[in-house]
Design a protein around this motif. Structure first.
Motif, PDB file in Angstrom:
ATOM      1  N   PHE A 127       2.409   5.250   7.689  1.00  9.11           N
ATOM      2  CA  PHE A 127       1.643   6.292   8.369  1.00  9.11           C
ATOM      3  C   PHE A 127       2.247   7.682   8.144  1.00  9.11           C
ATOM      4  O   PHE A 127       1.513   8.678   8.158  1.00  9.11           O
ATOM      5  N   ILE A 128       3.555   7.766   7.951  1.00  3.50           N
ATOM      6  CA  ILE A 128       4.151   9.055   7.583  1.00  3.50           C
ATOM      7  C   ILE A 128       3.619   9.500   6.222  1.00  3.50           C
ATOM      8  O   ILE A 128       3.207  10.664   6.039  1.00  3.50           O
ATOM      9  N   LEU A 129       3.609   8.600   5.254  1.00  2.00           N
ATOM     10  CA  LEU A 129       3.071   8.919   3.931  1.00  2.00           C
ATOM     11  C   LEU A 129       1.604   9.325   4.023  1.00  2.00           C
ATOM     12  O   LEU A 129       1.178  10.315   3.402  1.00  2.00           O
ATOM     13  N   LEU A 130       0.834   8.577   4.781  1.00  2.00           N
ATOM     14  CA  LEU A 130      -0.589   8.878   4.909  1.00  2.00           C
ATOM     15  C   LEU A 130      -0.805  10.205   5.619  1.00  2.00           C
ATOM     16  O   LEU A 130      -1.694  10.991   5.238  1.00  2.00           O
ATOM     17  N   ALA A 131       0.004  10.493   6.638  1.00  2.00           N
ATOM     18  CA  ALA A 131      -0.149  11.752   7.374  1.00  2.00           C
ATOM     19  C   ALA A 131       0.132  12.954   6.479  1.00  2.00           C
ATOM     20  O   ALA A 131      -0.622  13.944   6.492  1.00  2.00           O
ATOM     21  N   ALA A 185       7.356  13.662  11.707  1.00  2.00           N
ATOM     22  CA  ALA A 185       6.294  14.071  10.790  1.00  2.00           C
ATOM     23  C   ALA A 185       5.283  14.954  11.505  1.00  2.00           C
ATOM     24  O   ALA A 185       4.809  15.957  10.951  1.00  2.00           O
ATOM     25  N   TRP A 186       4.945  14.587  12.743  1.00  2.00           N
ATOM     26  CA  TRP A 186       4.016  15.402  13.531  1.00  2.00           C
ATOM     27  C   TRP A 186       4.565  16.820  13.693  1.00  2.00           C
ATOM     28  O   TRP A 186       3.848  17.808  13.469  1.00  2.00           O
ATOM     29  N   ALA A 187       5.846  16.941  14.072  1.00  2.00           N
ATOM     30  CA  ALA A 187       6.440  18.257  14.292  1.00  2.00           C
ATOM     31  C   ALA A 187       6.489  19.063  12.998  1.00  2.00           C
ATOM     32  O   ALA A 187       6.221  20.286  12.994  1.00  2.00           O
ATOM     33  N   THR A 188       6.810  18.425  11.886  1.00  2.00           N
ATOM     34  CA  THR A 188       6.897  19.128  10.612  1.00  2.00           C
ATOM     35  C   THR A 188       5.531  19.623  10.171  1.00  2.00           C
ATOM     36  O   THR A 188       5.389  20.768   9.699  1.00  2.00           O
ATOM     37  N   ILE A 189       4.518  18.802  10.311  1.00  2.00           N
ATOM     38  CA  ILE A 189       3.170  19.207   9.907  1.00  2.00           C
ATOM     39  C   ILE A 189       2.665  20.353  10.771  1.00  2.00           C
ATOM     40  O   ILE A 189       2.067  21.319  10.273  1.00  2.00           O
ATOM     41  N   VAL A 190       2.913  20.274  12.077  1.00  2.00           N
ATOM     42  CA  VAL A 190       2.513  21.389  12.950  1.00  2.00           C
ATOM     43  C   VAL A 190       3.253  22.669  12.547  1.00  2.00           C
ATOM     44  O   VAL A 190       2.665  23.758  12.482  1.00  2.00           O
ATOM     45  N   LEU A 191       4.549  22.558  12.256  1.00  2.00           N
ATOM     46  CA  LEU A 191       5.326  23.717  11.819  1.00  2.00           C
ATOM     47  C   LEU A 191       4.747  24.320  10.543  1.00  2.00           C
ATOM     48  O   LEU A 191       4.609  25.555  10.421  1.00  2.00           O
ATOM     49  N   LEU A 192       4.373  23.499   9.587  1.00  2.00           N
ATOM     50  CA  LEU A 192       3.817  24.000   8.331  1.00  2.00           C
ATOM     51  C   LEU A 192       2.468  24.675   8.547  1.00  2.00           C
ATOM     52  O   LEU A 192       2.165  25.684   7.907  1.00  2.00           O
ATOM     53  N   LEU A 193       1.668  24.145   9.455  1.00  2.00           N
ATOM     54  CA  LEU A 193       0.384  24.777   9.750  1.00  2.00           C
ATOM     55  C   LEU A 193       0.590  26.139  10.412  1.00  2.00           C
ATOM     56  O   LEU A 193      -0.110  27.113  10.086  1.00  2.00           O
ATOM     57  N   LEU A 252       0.812  -1.222   0.000  1.00  2.00           N
ATOM     58  CA  LEU A 252       0.000   0.000   0.000  1.00  2.00           C
ATOM     59  C   LEU A 252       0.845   1.271   0.000  1.00  2.00           C
ATOM     60  O   LEU A 252       0.347   2.342  -0.360  1.00  2.00           O
ATOM     61  N   CYS A 253       2.112   1.166   0.396  1.00  2.00           N
ATOM     62  CA  CYS A 253       2.980   2.344   0.339  1.00  2.00           C
ATOM     63  C   CYS A 253       3.151   2.850  -1.089  1.00  2.00           C
ATOM     64  O   CYS A 253       3.362   4.053  -1.302  1.00  2.00           O
ATOM     65  N   VAL A 254       3.071   1.963  -2.076  1.00  2.00           N
ATOM     66  CA  VAL A 254       3.295   2.363  -3.465  1.00  2.00           C
ATOM     67  C   VAL A 254       2.154   3.248  -3.975  1.00  2.00           C
ATOM     68  O   VAL A 254       2.396   4.372  -4.436  1.00  2.00           O
ATOM     69  N   PRO A 255       0.884   2.804  -3.926  1.00  2.00           N
ATOM     70  CA  PRO A 255      -0.189   3.727  -4.342  1.00  2.00           C
ATOM     71  C   PRO A 255      -0.300   4.946  -3.450  1.00  2.00           C
ATOM     72  O   PRO A 255      -0.691   6.029  -3.917  1.00  2.00           O
ATOM     73  N   LEU A 256       0.053   4.793  -2.175  1.00  2.00           N
ATOM     74  CA  LEU A 256      -0.018   5.950  -1.280  1.00  2.00           C
ATOM     75  C   LEU A 256       1.013   7.002  -1.665  1.00  2.00           C
ATOM     76  O   LEU A 256       0.741   8.208  -1.590  1.00  2.00           O
ATOM     77  N   MET A 257       2.198   6.578  -2.077  1.00  2.00           N
ATOM     78  CA  MET A 257       3.189   7.532  -2.561  1.00  2.00           C
ATOM     79  C   MET A 257       2.666   8.268  -3.794  1.00  2.00           C
ATOM     80  O   MET A 257       2.894   9.473  -3.952  1.00  2.00           O
TER      81      MET A 257
END
Length: 572
Positions: free
Chosen positions: A241-245, A285-293, A193-198
Motif C-alpha cells: 500500500f505504500i508503493l501504491l500510495a 507515507a501519509w505524512a510525506t505525501i501531504v508534505l509534498l502536496l 504484485l509488489c514487483v509490477p507495482l514497483m
C-alpha cells in the motif's frame, strides 16, 4: 521531453512541465505491459513454487530433474516425516513445553504463531460470538491494526473454500484453510504484485524505462522482499500500500483534467486509509505525501535562495505548474483534500476494527480508543531482549538477520558429501542490493542540490520518513523493520544506475546490466536460506569440507554472546 531532463535535470516537480510537453510524456505503453507481465510471472513462480531445485543433485537418477517438493520434512507438530511442496513448505515441528504441549501446534514459522491465529480468531469470532457476548474466547490483543490480518484470513477462508469445493473436504472454510498454505497465499499474491507495482511507481516518478526495469528487478530478487512474500506475516501488506500510495500520488499531481485530479485524490486517500489500517508505518507515507502536496503550493508562490542572490548555492524558484494539480478551484480542492486525506482514512481505520465490535470485544468508540492507547504503550515501553534483535542503525548493513526456521534432523544425507542435510530460513536481504544501495542513498542530496531532481527528493524523503522514526522506538527491534526504508534504498540504487546508464553510454548501460546480473546471481546463491532448501551442513557453515558453492555464512562474530547483548555482525 527527454528522459534525462525529467529524471535528473528538471528543476520542477513531476508534472510541472508545460501542458503541451506534459501531454507528450509517456508513462505506460505496450512495451511496459509486456515487461510488467514478464516480471509478474517470474515473481509469482519464484514465490509460489519455491523451493525449486534440481533434484538431480540430491537424488541423482531417482526422480524428476526439477522439483519443488521436499521429502522427509516434518508435516505435523510431532515431526512425522512426509513431503510438502511449494508454498506449503516449510512446516515447523512442535517443541514440548514443561507440560508436554507442542509449540507451535500448527507448523507456524516465526511470527506465524501470531498473525494467522489472530486472522483465524477474527473470522471465528464473527461466526460464533455476537456484540453482546462477554469474554468471547476468540478475543485477543495485538498492537497491530487488524486489516492485514483480515487479508490473511481471506487467504485462509479462500483456501478452505477451494478444498471444500474442489477436493471434497468437509468442515468450516476457515478451519479447512488454517494451514501453512492457507495463511501464506494472500501474502504471496500481494508480494508478487509488489514487483509490477514497483515498476509502475518508478515509471511514473521518472519516465525512464531503464529506471523502472532496474527497480522491479531489484525488488523481484531481493531476499527480504522475497521471504516476506512467502511467510504468513503482515509486513508485505503495508509495503504494497505504500508503493501504491506513492504511485497514486504521482498520478494525482500529473493529472491532465480537473476530474482526474479530484478522483485520483480520493483514491489516494482511500489507499492510504487501507494501508494505515494494515500497519501504522503507512502513516509515514501519509505524512510525506501531504508534505509534498503542501510544498507544491509553497513553491508556486515563494522563492527560496541559499547564498548570494546573484549566484546562489541553491535555489528553489517558483514553479511553472499550478499550485493545485491541473488548476482545480482551490476551495473545492481543499474541501476534497480534507475528505480524502483525513476523513476517509479515519473512517476506514475505524471500520477495519469491525470484527472486534462484532464479537463483543469492543462495545463503543471508547473501547477502540483505549485499545489504541494500549498498542502505543506496547510499542513505546516494552522492555525485552532477543538474540536476534538489532539496533536500527545496523539494519542497512545486514548486521543481524533473523532466523525464521531451522530443521537439522532427519532430512536425509547429501549424496555428494555424505553429510546430513539441514534447512534454514534467514531474513537476510540480498547483500549485493543492500550494500550497493547505501552510497546511492548518500548521493541523493547531490542530485537534489545540483540538479534539483524531483525523483531524488521523493526517494530521499520516503527513505528518511520510513527509516528514521525507528530510532525513537525503545522496544526490541528486528532487521525486518527496515522493510519500509528498503523500498527507497532500492529506488535510490535503481535511480543512480539508470542515471549512469542514460548519461554515460555505452559503458553506463553495461554497468546497469552487470549490476542486475550480479543481483540475480546473488539471489540464487542465497536462495536456500530464503526457502529452507535442504543443503549439506558444510555448504551452510564454512569449514574444512565446505564446497565452492554456498550459501556460506561469513559473518559469525557474535557467537557465545549473552542474549542481553546486541548480536551484531552475525549471520548464523
Amino acid at each position: 521531453m527527454t528522459e534525462e531532463r525529467v529524471g535528473v535535470l528538471d528543476p520542477s516537480e513531476a508534472g510541472a512541465a508545460e501542458p503541451a510537453e506534459r501531454a507528450r510524456t509517456v508513462y505506460f505503453d505496450r512495451w511496459d505491459s509486456l515487461v510488467i507481465l514478464g516480471f509478474t510471472v517470474v515473481a509469482f513462480v519464484l514465490r509460489f513454487y519455491s523451493p525449486i531445485m534440481p533434484d538431480f543433485f540430491l537424488h541423482p537418477f531417482r526422480g524428476p530433474a526439477i522439483t519443488n517438493c521436499v521429502s522427509n520434512t516434518p508435516i505435523n507438530a510431532p515431526g512425522d516425516p512426509g513431503t510438502l511442496c511449494g508454498l506449503a513448505y516449510p512446516f515447523n515441528r512442535g517443541y514440548a513445553d514443561t507440560n508436554g504441549v507442542l509449540s507451535p501446534p500448527n507448523g507456524q514459522v516465526f511470527d506465524e504463531i501470531y498473525f494467522p491465529v489472530d486472522a483465524y480468531n477474527d473470522v471465528k469470532g464473527m461466526e460464533l460470538c455476537r456484540p453482546s457476548t462477554t469474554d468471547c474466547k476468540y478475543n485477543y490483543f495485538d498492537p497491530e491494526p487488524p486489516l492485514a490480518k483480515l487479508m490473511i484470513a481471506g487467504g485462509e477462508w479462500g483456501y478452505g473454500w477451494y478444498r471444500a469445493t474442489f477436493q471434497g473436504a468437509k468442515g468450516d472454510f476457515i478451519d479447512l484453510g488454517f494451514n501453512t498454505f492457507g495463511w501464506r497465499i494472500a501474502v504471496c499474491i500481494f508480494g508478487t504484485l509488489c514487483v509490477p507495482l514497483m515498476y509502475l511507481f518508478a515509471r511514473r516518478l521518472w519516465p525512464n524505462r531503464l529506471f523502472a526495469i532496474a527497480a522491479a528487478t531489484l525488488v523481484c530478487f531481493d531476499g527480504m522482499f522475497f521471504l516476506q512474500s512467502r511467510i504468513g506475516m503482515i509486513d508485505i501488506f503495508p509495503i504494497f500500500f505504500i508503493l501504491l500510495a506513492y504511485t497514486l500520488f504521482l498520478v494525482h499531481i500529473q493529472s491532465r483534467t480537473p476530474a482526474a485530479s479530484l478522483v485520483s485524490l480520493i483514491v489516494l486517500g482511500t489507499i492510504l486509509g487501507v494501508g494505515i489500517a494494515s500497519k501504522w508505518i503507512v502513516l509515514a507515507a501519509w505524512a510525506t505525501i501531504v508534505l509534498l502536496l503542501v510544498a507544491r503550493v509553497v513553491r508556486r508562490y515563494v522563492d527560496v535562495h541559499i547564498g548570494p542572490a546573484e549566484n546562489p548555492i541553491w535555489s528553489w524558484g517558483r514553479g511553472d505548474s499550478p499550485a493545485i494539480p491541473h488548476g482545480v478551484y482551490w476551495p473545492t480542492y481543499v474541501a476534497i483534500a480534507a475528505i480524502a486525506l483525513v476523513a476517509i482514512p479515519l473512517a476506514i481505520y475505524v471500520e477495519s476494527w469491525y470484527p472486534f465490535f462484532a464479537r463483543g470485544q469492543f462495545h463503543n468508540l471508547a473501547d477502540l480508543i483505549d485499545y489504541q492507547v494500549q498498542s502505543f504503550r506496547y510499542h513505546a515501553t516494552l522492555n525485552a531482549t532477543h538474540p536476534y534483535g538489532s539496533p536500527w542503525w545496523s539494519w542497512p548493513f545486514l548486521s543481524r538477520p533473523v532466523l525464521y526456521y531451522a530443521e537439522y534432523t532427519n532430512l536425509g544425507i547429501d549424496h555428494w558429501s555424505g553429510e546430513p542435510l539441514i534447512a534454514r530460513i534467514e531474513n537476510l536481504g540480498n547483500p549485493w542490493i543492500w550494500w550497493t544501495s547505501l552510497p546511492c542513498v548518500i548521493s541523493l542530496p547531490y542530485f537534489i542540490v545540483r540538479h534539483r531532481s524531483f525523483p531524488a527528493t521523493v526517494i530521499l524523503l520516503g527513505f528518511v520518513t520510513q527509516y528514521l522514526p525507528w530510532s525513537h522506538i525503545s522496544r526490541v527491534l528486528f532487521m525486518y523493520h527496515m522493510f519500509g526504508g528498503l523500498i527507497f534504498m532500492v529506488m535510490a540504487l535503481a535511480f543512480v544506475l539508470a542515471h549512469v546508464a542514460t548519461n554515460f553510454r555505452p559503458i553506463g548501460r553495461r554497468v546497469l546490466v552487470a549490476h542486475l546480473g550480479i543481483t540475480v546471481a546473488a539471489f540464487f546463491y542465497f536462495y536456500p536460506l530464503w526457502t529452507a532448501l535442504p543443503i549439506s551442513l558444510s555448504a551452510n557453515d564454512p569449514g574444512p569440507g565446505t564446497p565452492i558453492w554456498g550459501p556460506k555464512m561469513w559473518l559469525v562474530n557474535c557467537k557465545n554472546l549473552p542474549p542481553s547483548e546486541p548480536q551484531l555482525w552475525c549471520w548464523s
